[in-house]
Each structure stands twice: as C-alpha cells, then as structure tokens.
Design an enzyme around this catalytic site. Structure first.
Site, PDB file in Angstrom:
ATOM      1  N   CYS A 186      11.268  19.984 -10.168  1.00  0.00           N
ATOM      2  CA  CYS A 186      12.275  19.755  -9.136  1.00  0.00           C
ATOM      3  C   CYS A 186      12.980  21.076  -8.803  1.00  0.00           C
ATOM      4  O   CYS A 186      13.480  21.747  -9.711  1.00  0.00           O
ATOM      5  CB  CYS A 186      13.278  18.726  -9.633  1.00  0.00           C
ATOM      6  N   HIS A 206       5.739  -0.813  -2.852  1.00  0.00           N
ATOM      7  CA  HIS A 206       5.310  -0.024  -4.019  1.00  0.00           C
ATOM      8  C   HIS A 206       5.432   1.476  -3.782  1.00  0.00           C
ATOM      9  O   HIS A 206       4.770   2.260  -4.454  1.00  0.00           O
ATOM     10  CB  HIS A 206       3.878  -0.410  -4.416  1.00  0.00           C
ATOM     11  N   GLY A 265      -5.540  -8.975   3.041  1.00  0.00           N
ATOM     12  CA  GLY A 265      -6.194  -8.040   2.125  1.00  0.00           C
ATOM     13  C   GLY A 265      -5.477  -7.786   0.822  1.00  0.00           C
ATOM     14  O   GLY A 265      -5.438  -6.645   0.363  1.00  0.00           O
ATOM     15  N   THR A 266      -4.933  -8.844   0.228  1.00  0.00           N
ATOM     16  CA  THR A 266      -4.368  -8.680  -1.119  1.00  0.00           C
ATOM     17  C   THR A 266      -4.968  -9.718  -2.056  1.00  0.00           C
ATOM     18  O   THR A 266      -5.169 -10.870  -1.659  1.00  0.00           O
ATOM     19  CB  THR A 266      -2.826  -8.768  -1.128  1.00  0.00           C
ATOM     20  N   SER A 267      -5.216  -9.299  -3.299  1.00  0.00           N
ATOM     21  CA  SER A 267      -5.783 -10.220  -4.286  1.00  0.00           C
ATOM     22  C   SER A 267      -4.714 -11.192  -4.785  1.00  0.00           C
ATOM     23  O   SER A 267      -5.035 -12.148  -5.490  1.00  0.00           O
ATOM     24  CB  SER A 267      -6.379  -9.444  -5.460  1.00  0.00           C
ATOM     25  N   ASN A 278       0.818  -1.215   0.000  1.00  0.00           N
ATOM     26  CA  ASN A 278       0.000   0.000   0.000  1.00  0.00           C
ATOM     27  C   ASN A 278       0.852   1.265   0.000  1.00  0.00           C
ATOM     28  O   ASN A 278       1.895   1.330   0.660  1.00  0.00           O
ATOM     29  CB  ASN A 278      -0.921   0.012   1.226  1.00  0.00           C
ATOM     30  N   ASP A 286      -0.632   4.194   0.863  1.00  0.00           N
ATOM     31  CA  ASP A 286      -1.450   5.181   1.579  1.00  0.00           C
ATOM     32  C   ASP A 286      -0.832   5.715   2.871  1.00  0.00           C
ATOM     33  O   ASP A 286      -1.300   6.713   3.424  1.00  0.00           O
ATOM     34  CB  ASP A 286      -2.857   4.619   1.849  1.00  0.00           C
TER      35      ASP A 286
HETATM   36  C1  BJW Z   1     -10.369  -7.288   2.139  1.00  0.00           C
HETATM   37  C2  BJW Z   1     -11.150  -6.300   2.597  1.00  0.00           C
HETATM   38  C3  BJW Z   1     -11.283  -6.306   4.015  1.00  0.00           C
HETATM   39  C4  BJW Z   1     -11.193  -6.022   0.486  1.00  0.00           C
HETATM   40  N1  BJW Z   1     -10.613  -7.246   4.739  1.00  0.00           N
HETATM   41  N2  BJW Z   1      -9.706  -8.212   2.743  1.00  0.00           N
HETATM   42  C5  BJW Z   1       5.436 -12.410 -13.331  1.00  0.00           C
HETATM   43  C6  BJW Z   1       4.315 -12.970 -13.916  1.00  0.00           C
HETATM   44  C7  BJW Z   1       3.348 -12.163 -14.481  1.00  0.00           C
HETATM   45  C8  BJW Z   1       3.465 -10.782 -14.494  1.00  0.00           C
HETATM   46  C9  BJW Z   1       4.565 -10.222 -13.908  1.00  0.00           C
HETATM   47  C10 BJW Z   1       5.546 -11.020 -13.348  1.00  0.00           C
HETATM   48  N3  BJW Z   1       6.504 -10.215 -12.826  1.00  0.00           N
HETATM   49  C11 BJW Z   1       6.170  -8.937 -13.080  1.00  0.00           C
HETATM   50  C12 BJW Z   1       5.015  -8.904 -13.736  1.00  0.00           C
HETATM   51  C13 BJW Z   1       4.320  -7.689 -14.199  1.00  0.00           C
HETATM   52  C14 BJW Z   1       3.543  -6.982 -13.115  1.00  0.00           C
HETATM   53  C15 BJW Z   1       2.413  -7.873 -12.646  1.00  0.00           C
HETATM   54  O1  BJW Z   1       2.473  -8.495 -11.620  1.00  0.00           O
HETATM   55  N4  BJW Z   1       1.327  -7.920 -13.405  1.00  0.00           N
HETATM   56  C16 BJW Z   1       0.188  -8.735 -13.046  1.00  0.00           C
HETATM   57  C17 BJW Z   1      -1.040  -7.832 -12.865  1.00  0.00           C
HETATM   58  C18 BJW Z   1      -0.014  -9.775 -14.115  1.00  0.00           C
HETATM   59  N5  BJW Z   1       4.410  -6.583 -12.005  1.00  0.00           N
HETATM   60  C19 BJW Z   1       5.185  -5.514 -12.095  1.00  0.00           C
HETATM   61  O2  BJW Z   1       5.236  -4.860 -13.113  1.00  0.00           O
HETATM   62  C20 BJW Z   1       6.025  -5.165 -10.884  1.00  0.00           C
HETATM   63  N6  BJW Z   1       7.356  -4.969 -11.297  1.00  0.00           N
HETATM   64  C21 BJW Z   1       8.204  -5.974 -11.517  1.00  0.00           C
HETATM   65  O3  BJW Z   1       7.972  -7.102 -11.178  1.00  0.00           O
HETATM   66  O4  BJW Z   1       9.347  -5.582 -12.116  1.00  0.00           O
HETATM   67  C22 BJW Z   1      10.261  -6.539 -12.609  1.00  0.00           C
HETATM   68  C23 BJW Z   1      11.382  -5.752 -13.219  1.00  0.00           C
HETATM   69  C24 BJW Z   1      12.694  -6.082 -12.898  1.00  0.00           C
HETATM   70  C25 BJW Z   1      13.746  -5.343 -13.449  1.00  0.00           C
HETATM   71  C26 BJW Z   1      13.469  -4.282 -14.305  1.00  0.00           C
HETATM   72  C27 BJW Z   1      12.187  -3.940 -14.609  1.00  0.00           C
HETATM   73  C28 BJW Z   1      11.121  -4.674 -14.065  1.00  0.00           C
HETATM   74  C29 BJW Z   1       5.567  -3.836 -10.292  1.00  0.00           C
HETATM   75  C30 BJW Z   1       4.181  -3.903  -9.759  1.00  0.00           C
HETATM   76  C31 BJW Z   1       3.715  -2.521  -9.314  1.00  0.00           C
HETATM   77  C32 BJW Z   1       2.266  -2.509  -8.900  1.00  0.00           C
HETATM   78  N7  BJW Z   1       1.825  -1.178  -8.769  1.00  0.00           N
HETATM   79  C33 BJW Z   1       0.510  -0.905  -8.238  1.00  0.00           C
HETATM   80  C34 BJW Z   1       0.307   0.609  -8.242  1.00  0.00           C
HETATM   81  C35 BJW Z   1       1.154   1.241  -7.125  1.00  0.00           C
HETATM   82  C36 BJW Z   1       1.043   2.714  -7.094  1.00  0.00           C
HETATM   83  C37 BJW Z   1      -0.351   3.176  -6.799  1.00  0.00           C
HETATM   84  O5  BJW Z   1      -0.973   2.819  -5.799  1.00  0.00           O
HETATM   85  O6  BJW Z   1      -0.825   3.949  -7.607  1.00  0.00           O
HETATM   86  O7  BJW Z   1       0.404  -1.427  -6.908  1.00  0.00           O
HETATM   87  S1  BJW Z   1      -0.801  -1.752  -9.093  1.00  0.00           S
HETATM   88  C38 BJW Z   1      -1.769  -2.086  -7.661  1.00  0.00           C
HETATM   89  O8  BJW Z   1      -1.851  -3.520  -7.422  1.00  0.00           O
HETATM   90  C39 BJW Z   1      -0.975  -1.498  -6.485  1.00  0.00           C
HETATM   91  C40 BJW Z   1      -1.162  -2.556  -5.431  1.00  0.00           C
HETATM   92  O9  BJW Z   1      -0.151  -2.432  -4.450  1.00  0.00           O
HETATM   93  C41 BJW Z   1      -1.119  -3.830  -6.226  1.00  0.00           C
HETATM   94  C42 BJW Z   1      -1.706  -5.017  -5.531  1.00  0.00           C
HETATM   95  O10 BJW Z   1      -3.053  -4.828  -5.266  1.00  0.00           O
HETATM   96  P1  BJW Z   1      -3.671  -5.382  -3.901  1.00  0.00           P
HETATM   97  O11 BJW Z   1      -3.060  -4.673  -2.761  1.00  0.00           O
HETATM   98  O12 BJW Z   1      -3.623  -6.835  -3.882  1.00  0.00           O
HETATM   99  O13 BJW Z   1      -5.175  -4.817  -3.992  1.00  0.00           O
HETATM  100  P2  BJW Z   1      -6.430  -5.447  -4.761  1.00  0.00           P
HETATM  101  O14 BJW Z   1      -7.411  -4.354  -4.929  1.00  0.00           O
HETATM  102  O15 BJW Z   1      -6.040  -6.177  -5.960  1.00  0.00           O
HETATM  103  O16 BJW Z   1      -7.017  -6.530  -3.752  1.00  0.00           O
HETATM  104  C43 BJW Z   1      -7.624  -6.171  -2.530  1.00  0.00           C
HETATM  105  C44 BJW Z   1      -7.984  -7.458  -1.817  1.00  0.00           C
HETATM  106  O17 BJW Z   1      -8.457  -7.111  -0.537  1.00  0.00           O
HETATM  107  C45 BJW Z   1      -9.088  -8.276  -2.513  1.00  0.00           C
HETATM  108  O18 BJW Z   1      -8.662  -9.632  -2.572  1.00  0.00           O
HETATM  109  C46 BJW Z   1     -10.292  -8.144  -1.572  1.00  0.00           C
HETATM  110  O19 BJW Z   1     -11.076  -9.321  -1.498  1.00  0.00           O
HETATM  111  C47 BJW Z   1      -9.617  -7.884  -0.250  1.00  0.00           C
HETATM  112  N8  BJW Z   1     -10.385  -7.085   0.703  1.00  0.00           N
HETATM  113  N9  BJW Z   1     -11.672  -5.532   1.628  1.00  0.00           N
HETATM  114  C48 BJW Z   1      -9.840  -8.182   4.090  1.00  0.00           C
HETATM  115  N10 BJW Z   1     -12.041  -5.409   4.687  1.00  0.00           N
END
Ligand code: BJW
Length: 241
Positions: A149, A121, A189-191, A104, A106
């Site tokens: 900057c 992140h 709380g992560t998907s 997160n 936030d």
């Molecule tokens: C509750 C609840 C309650 C609700 N109680 N639960 C390998 C395989 C495939 C793809 C890739 C791979 N390696 C890399 C990739 C690409 C990509 C990726 O993973 N893509 C997939 C989508 C397919 N990853 C990347 O690009 C990452 N970089 C990387 O690996 O670089 C390698 C590299 C090396 C060297 C040079 C260059 C590159 C970077 C990922 C960055 C993600 N960024 C974001 C935005 C951050 C900034 C911002 O906030 O604006 O991060 S995207 C977004 O998703 C954000 C989050 O942190 C992230 C994860 O989401 P999260 O936290 O899981 O939230 P939700 O909404 O998905 O889920 C919420 C959950 O809570 C749900 O399950 C609900 O049920 C639950 N919930 N209320 C408990 N009360």
C-alpha cells in the site's frame, strides 16, 4: 424462428414490467471465454477453493494467491462482453427500475455499459489494503509481489469476497431491497450453490416476483422458479428481449 409458447409468459411480463432484477453468475461470461468455477472446465477442477479463495489461504501464502489472481486477470483481460451482457444493457434501457446483481468479478457488465450494477463478490480489477483498507483500481498485468500500500506500506489483496468473508453490507442491503420489490427476477448462469446469492431467487419469489432461470443445466433452483430455460445465455437472453 419457431414460436415456443413457453416463452410467452416471460416475454409478456417483461414488456409490461417496471421493476426488474437480473442476478448473474459465471455462466453469463462463459461465452466470452471467462472460465466458470464449477463443471468440467471450471476453475475448481484444477484448484482447491480453500487454497486460493479464503482469507486463511491468503494469510498462509499470499504470493500463491496473488499468482492465481494475476493469472486470472490475464485470462479475463482479452475477453469482451457477449450478447448476453449486451441484452441486459438493452433491458436496463427499457425498464424504469432495473438492478443488475452480479457475483462476477470480471467487470464485463460494466464494460458492456450496464449502469446499475451491484458487485456482490467485488472486482478483480481493484486492490484493497489489508492494513488501512484503501481501495484502488489496478489493472497492472505484471503486478510485482508483494504489492504494498502506498499509504501505509501493508500488503494489498484483491478486492474480492472470499469464502467465510461477509459481503459488503451496503451492497447486500441494496440487493435485498431490489429483490423485495421486483416484479421479475432473471437468474442467469449461476450454479446457485454459493450463499447468500443462492438464496436470492427464493427471497424474490417469496416477495412475489416471477422468477426465470437461464442456465445450461438444471440447478438446485430449477424446481423452485416459475420458468427454467436451458441453453446458452448468449442465445436465450437476446431472443427473449
Ligand atoms: C451457463 C453457461 C452459458 C455455463 N449460459 N449458463 C449457508 C449455508 C451453507 C454455506 C454457507 C451459508 N452461508 C455462507 C456459507 C459459506 C459460503 C458458501 O456459500 N459455501 C457454499 C459453497 C456451501 N459462503 C460464503 O462464505 C459467503 N460469505 C458469507 O456468507 O458470509 C457470511 C458472514 C457474515 C458475517 C461475517 C462473516 C461471514 C462468501 C461467498 C464468496 C464466494 N466467493 C467466490 C470467489 C470470488 C472471488 C473470485 O472470483 O476469485 O465467488 S467463490 C465463486 O463462486 C465466486 C462466484 O461468484 C461464486 C458463485 O459461482 P457461480 O457464479 O454460480 O459460478 P459456477 O461456476 O458455480 O456456475 C456457473 C453456472 O453457469 C453453471 O450452473 C453452468 O451450468 C452455467 N453456465 N455456461 C448459461 N453459456
């Protein structure tokens, strides 16, 4: 309160544990009013990640990307930590070696007074210069565009990790180290679809940790973990502790 024996192994292990890691995602802040990314109310319902959360999107239209981040800052600013954030603070006080790894941006874990937090992140409350790399805290609600900057005059961006960008290697290796040696990992709380965070539970499990998931719904991890609790983090975590 009705006793549920499914809790016993987790509660017993937490009582005796010396090394614990929690990995959190947007769901932990949902009860604080911060929007999640996926799901019916999630940010990606109305916005396309590739338009807003990639370096290409920023290069194409920095103003649009900044407007989205300013809007999100406005949504997050009035939100306060909830019982789930506070429960992790309590846990940190009890466990000798506790690491909180969060996806997160936030800042609510820090606001709750968690101390050992790794922001995988980045944070929405910092800006980073695209020229000289200088990072500064910035909470300005009306950040004027373009934010330049003060040191080199180049455009500044939110200090977050977008799709296709590498995570900070120091933070990643500290996370890996904590996951390698923890006895218990709480995944809250992560998907579990965004890498590399989505694989972290599997790394910890392979290294011998007892892995517990807390989520409203099943995720790709649910079958692989030792215990999966379905419900709100703000209710389950305080009860568990
Ligand atoms: C509750 C609840 C309650 C609700 N109680 N639960 C390998 C395989 C495939 C793809 C890739 C791979 N390696 C890399 C990739 C690409 C990509 C990726 O993973 N893509 C997939 C989508 C397919 N990853 C990347 O690009 C990452 N970089 C990387 O690996 O670089 C390698 C590299 C090396 C060297 C040079 C260059 C590159 C970077 C990922 C960055 C993600 N960024 C974001 C935005 C951050 C900034 C911002 O906030 O604006 O991060 S995207 C977004 O998703 C954000 C989050 O942190 C992230 C994860 O989401 P999260 O936290 O899981 O939230 P939700 O909404 O998905 O889920 C919420 C959950 O809570 C749900 O399950 C609900 O049920 C639950 N919930 N209320 C408990 N009360």
């Amino acid at each position: 309160m009705i006793h549920d024996s499914r809790w016993d192994p987790t509660v017993t292990r937490l009582r005796g544990a010396k090394r614990v890691v929690a990995l959190t995602g947007a769901g932990i802040s949902a009860e604080s009013g911060v929007p999640t990314f996926r799901g019916p109310e999630g940010l990606w319902k109305n916005f396309r990640p590739e338009d807003l959360a990639t370096p290409e999107a920023f290069a194409r239209d920095p103003q649009l990307v900044w407007e989205w981040y300013i809007w999100r800052r406005g949504r997050i600013a009035p939100c306060a930590p909830n019982p789930a954030h506070h429960a992790l603070v309590t846990l940190e006080q009890r466990i000798p070696d506790f690491t909180l790894i969060t996806q997160n941006v936030d800042g609510l874990h820090r606001r709750a007074r968690s101390r050992n937090v790794l922001h995988l992140h980045g944070t929405i409350w910092e800006v980073r210069c695209t020229g000289c790399g200088r990072v500064e805290e910035n909470r300005d609600p009306d950040l004027a565009f373009p934010p330049l900057c003060p040191a080199c005059g180049k455009l500044r961006r939110p200090n977050v990790v977008w799709f296709g960008e590498a995570l900070d290697p120091t933070i990643l290796s500290r996370a890996e180290e904590a996951l390698q040696k923890c006895e218990i990992l709480l995944v809250v709380g992560t998907s579990a679809v965004v890498q590399p965070a989505a694989s972290m539970a599997l790394w910890a499990k392979k290294a011998g940790a007892y892995v517990v998931e807390i989520n409203l719904e099943p995720t790709p991890l649910s079958r692989a973990v030792d215990m999966s609790f379905q419900g709100k983090a703000g209710e389950i975590l305080p009860r568990m502790l």
